[in-house]
Design a protein around this motif. Structure first.
Motif, mmCIF file in Angstrom:
data_model
loop_
_atom_site.group_PDB
_atom_site.id
_atom_site.type_symbol
_atom_site.label_atom_id
_atom_site.label_comp_id
_atom_site.label_asym_id
_atom_site.label_seq_id
_atom_site.Cartn_x
_atom_site.Cartn_y
_atom_site.Cartn_z
ATOM 1 N N UNK A 1 10.149 6.612 -11.528
ATOM 2 C CA UNK A 1 8.842 5.985 -11.647
ATOM 3 C C UNK A 1 8.098 6.154 -10.330
ATOM 4 N N UNK A 2 6.768 6.231 -10.415
ATOM 5 C CA UNK A 2 5.919 6.078 -9.232
ATOM 6 C C UNK A 2 5.638 4.585 -9.093
ATOM 7 N N UNK A 3 5.881 4.053 -7.912
ATOM 8 C CA UNK A 3 5.859 2.605 -7.690
ATOM 9 C C UNK A 3 4.978 2.277 -6.484
ATOM 10 N N UNK A 4 4.152 1.245 -6.618
ATOM 11 C CA UNK A 4 3.361 0.760 -5.483
ATOM 12 C C UNK A 4 4.006 -0.509 -4.934
ATOM 13 N N UNK B 1 6.785 -5.108 -6.200
ATOM 14 C CA UNK B 1 6.619 -3.748 -6.711
ATOM 15 C C UNK B 1 5.805 -3.703 -7.998
ATOM 16 N N UNK B 2 4.970 -2.679 -8.135
ATOM 17 C CA UNK B 2 4.218 -2.448 -9.359
ATOM 18 C C UNK B 2 4.501 -1.022 -9.815
ATOM 19 N N UNK B 3 4.970 -0.872 -11.056
ATOM 20 C CA UNK B 3 5.223 0.463 -11.602
ATOM 21 C C UNK B 3 3.898 1.066 -12.018
ATOM 22 N N UNK B 4 3.564 2.217 -11.413
ATOM 23 C CA UNK B 4 2.276 2.873 -11.701
ATOM 24 C C UNK B 4 2.372 3.748 -12.953
ATOM 25 N N UNK B 5 3.557 4.249 -13.236
ATOM 26 C CA UNK B 5 3.745 5.153 -14.380
ATOM 27 C C UNK B 5 4.128 4.356 -15.623
ATOM 28 N N UNK C 1 0.806 -1.223 0.000
ATOM 29 C CA UNK C 1 0.000 0.000 0.000
ATOM 30 C C UNK C 1 0.836 1.268 0.000
ATOM 31 N N UNK C 2 2.150 1.139 0.247
ATOM 32 C CA UNK C 2 3.018 2.318 0.130
ATOM 33 C C UNK C 2 3.209 2.634 -1.347
ATOM 34 N N UNK C 3 3.207 3.922 -1.665
ATOM 35 C CA UNK C 3 3.434 4.359 -3.050
ATOM 36 C C UNK C 3 4.558 5.388 -3.044
ATOM 37 N N UNK C 4 5.621 5.070 -3.761
ATOM 38 C CA UNK C 4 6.843 5.870 -3.700
ATOM 39 C C UNK C 4 7.243 6.345 -5.089
#
Ligand code: MG
Length: 250
Positions: free
Chosen positions: A234-237, A243-247, A196-199
């Motif tokens: 990248x914005x990453x969840x 990890x999932x790359x959101x961008x 749930x953290x998004x960095x």
């Protein structure tokens, strides 16, 4: 305070990330000798607004444009200008993001302008690869220092240096959230990483020494020694599956 996102929020962040990534890709396609940084900025803004989204850097703390465009020894926060004409051999860092449905995306990429030197290409390759090393470390149960040290270890082994004064950050309903995500640190130290953290992870790497300064315009950051600098983000969840790359662009 670190805000953990629900899967519903992550879905919204993916949409903000998708628009941010498409805008960055379009901006990058426009990088070529003879183009001004202002023209590139206009292309990015037009795309983001055509999606019903808002360029989230525009007016942020007074920043006057959609994209930060930083050329060669400029590290970050370069202001697009109508008299800044790109030439072959430049490296062009573009950092931009979009907000939609109350959530933000943030991403950056350093594009080559025409043919660039071997040295410049090597810096770009190493900086991009250090971002992927950091993303691999963004797993539940790890520590923030695992992400930070992954960047530092990768680039310092290749003779490059890590900018200290500017760092990555949490991203979500705000463009900048806790925690700060430095590109240097110690494995096993720092905040525990949770689903749930998004960095926004964003290595800023110099070919020469690490020291930088801000120009009189109050924004543009340059290397003190005039060496080239690269920036990938990248914005990453962090999810239970890793990890999932959101961008991600379309
Ligand atoms: Mg950022």
């Amino acid at each position: 305070m670190i805000v953990l996102k629900t899967s519903r929020e992550l879905a919204l962040m993916r949409e903000a990330g998708r628009i941010s990534a498409n805008a960055l890709k379009l901006a990058g396609k426009a990088v070529e000798p003879g183009v001004t940084t202002e023209e590139i900025d206009r292309i990015a803004r037009k795309y983001i607004e055509s999606c019903g989204a808002t360029p989230n850097f525009l007016h942020y703390n007074g920043f006057p444009a959609t994209a930060c465009i930083s050329v060669n020894d400029e590290v970050i926060h370069g202001i697009p200008k109508k008299n800044r004409v790109l030439k072959a051999g430049d490296i062009v860092s573009i950092d931009l993001g979009a907000q939609i449905h109350g959530y933000h995306g943030d991403n950056a990429y350093t594009f080559p302008c025409g043919d660039i030197s071997k040295e410049a290409q090597a810096l770009l390759d190493a900086t991009q690869e250090s971002l992927y090393c950091a993303i691999k470390a963004a797993v539940p149960g790890g520590r923030l220092g695992d992400i930070s040290s992954a960047v530092q270890k990768y680039v310092e082994a290749r003779g490059y240096s890590v900018v200290r004064e500017f760092v990555g950050h949490g991203v979500g309903a705000s463009l900048h959230e806790d925690p700060s995500v430095p590109n240097y640190g110690t494995p096993g130290r720092g905040v525990r990483l949770l689903p749930g953290m998004t960095l926004a992870i964003e290595p800023m790497i110099n070919a020469g020494k690490k020291e930088v300064h801000v120009l009189a315009d109050g924004w543009t950051v340059k290397t003190n020694d005039g060496s080239l600098s690269a920036h990938f983000e990248h914005s990453v969840a962090i999810t239970p599956d890793g990890p999932v790359i959101l961008t991600q662009p379309d």
